[in-house]
Write a protein that holds these residues in place. Structure first.
Motif, mmCIF file in Angstrom:
data_model
loop_
_atom_site.group_PDB
_atom_site.id
_atom_site.type_symbol
_atom_site.label_atom_id
_atom_site.label_comp_id
_atom_site.label_asym_id
_atom_site.label_seq_id
_atom_site.Cartn_x
_atom_site.Cartn_y
_atom_site.Cartn_z
ATOM 1 N N LYS A 32 -8.662 56.347 53.084
ATOM 2 C CA LYS A 32 -8.090 57.668 53.361
ATOM 3 C C LYS A 32 -9.018 58.777 52.874
ATOM 4 O O LYS A 32 -9.208 59.791 53.562
ATOM 5 N N GLU A 33 -9.595 58.592 51.712
ATOM 6 C CA GLU A 33 -10.518 59.591 51.160
ATOM 7 C C GLU A 33 -11.667 59.868 52.130
ATOM 8 O O GLU A 33 -12.038 61.018 52.363
ATOM 9 N N LYS A 34 -12.226 58.817 52.704
ATOM 10 C CA LYS A 34 -13.329 58.977 53.661
ATOM 11 C C LYS A 34 -12.853 59.673 54.937
ATOM 12 O O LYS A 34 -13.515 60.590 55.445
ATOM 13 N N LEU A 35 -11.716 59.231 55.468
ATOM 14 C CA LEU A 35 -11.209 59.807 56.710
ATOM 15 C C LEU A 35 -10.863 61.282 56.543
ATOM 16 O O LEU A 35 -11.111 62.091 57.450
ATOM 17 N N LEU A 36 -10.282 61.651 55.400
ATOM 18 C CA LEU A 36 -9.929 63.053 55.160
ATOM 19 C C LEU A 36 -11.163 63.945 55.090
ATOM 20 O O LEU A 36 -11.082 65.141 55.374
ATOM 21 N N LEU A 37 -12.291 63.357 54.733
ATOM 22 C CA LEU A 37 -13.557 64.100 54.710
ATOM 23 C C LEU A 37 -14.238 64.106 56.080
ATOM 24 O O LEU A 37 -15.306 64.677 56.252
ATOM 25 N N GLY A 38 -13.600 63.435 57.060
ATOM 26 C CA GLY A 38 -14.176 63.350 58.394
ATOM 27 C C GLY A 38 -15.315 62.363 58.487
ATOM 28 O O GLY A 38 -16.129 62.423 59.404
#
Length: 192
Positions: free
Chosen positions: A76-82
């Motif tokens: 999720k952390e990676k996805l939220l950063l795009g």
């Protein structure tokens, strides 16, 4: 993939399957090809989980849930950063994959094609996987003994509605990566 999916930033690809199928090798090579992050699910296991598996004791859902939730949070952390990310994780059952899919904050259960977390399952004959597991165990390269392969094969369930692609894990890892790149061309936020 539909147009709505490919317009969003950041994608997670989980290379899944039983222990010894080559998940880590493929996910790491894919990350290098895409110049994105790689997450090794084994790094998120507690010492107690690793000790249990190294003794040949299968994990329970109570053992797996905190592990999967920690992994979900990292994705999720990676996805939220795009950002794009590749992940190696057994993800043997739909309920485990649903935890990982919830890394995509827009995901609604059952809307598999729109989820930003995709799964690719590596499959090979049990004898080949058992030989790989035995070799790496003898070399001290992994905590999972070949004796747990049967329990993993018994757990593996894929619902056809999930749209999970299956790939022959007996192929060279580089060929598998090439096939994954072709399958997802146009969905990654990077030049392929």
């Amino acid at each position: 993939m539909d147009a709505a999916t490919s317009d969003l930033a950041g994608l997670g690809i989980v290379i899944m399957g039983v222990s010894g199928c080559g998940k880590s090798t493929v996910a790491e090579l894919l990350a290098k090809a895409l110049q994105c992050s790689f997450i090794e699910a084994d790094d998120f296991h507690s010492p107690a989980n690793k000790a249990k598996m190294s003794k040949g004791i299968p994990l329970t859902d109570a053992d797996r849930t905190p592990w999967l939730e920690a992994l979900r949070d990292a994705i999720k952390e990676k996805l939220l950063l795009g950002e794009n990310v590749t992940v190696s994780c057994s993800a043997l059952q739909k309920k485990y994959r649903e935890i990982l899919r919830s890394s995509d904050i827009s995901y609604k259960p059952g809307s598999f094609s729109k989820c930003r977390v995709k799964f690719m399952c590596l499959e090979a004959p049990a004898e080949l996987i058992a030989a790989r597991m035995k070799k790496r165990s003898e070399e001290g390269k992994h905590f999972m003994p070949a004796s747990l392969l049967r329990s993993q094969l018994d757990l593996l369930q894929i619902d056809e509605a999930e749209g999970i692609s299956k790939i022959d894990a007996s192929m060279r890892s580089e060929k598998i990566v090439d096939d994954v790149l072709v399958l997802f061309k146009g969905t990654w936020r990077c030049a392929l």
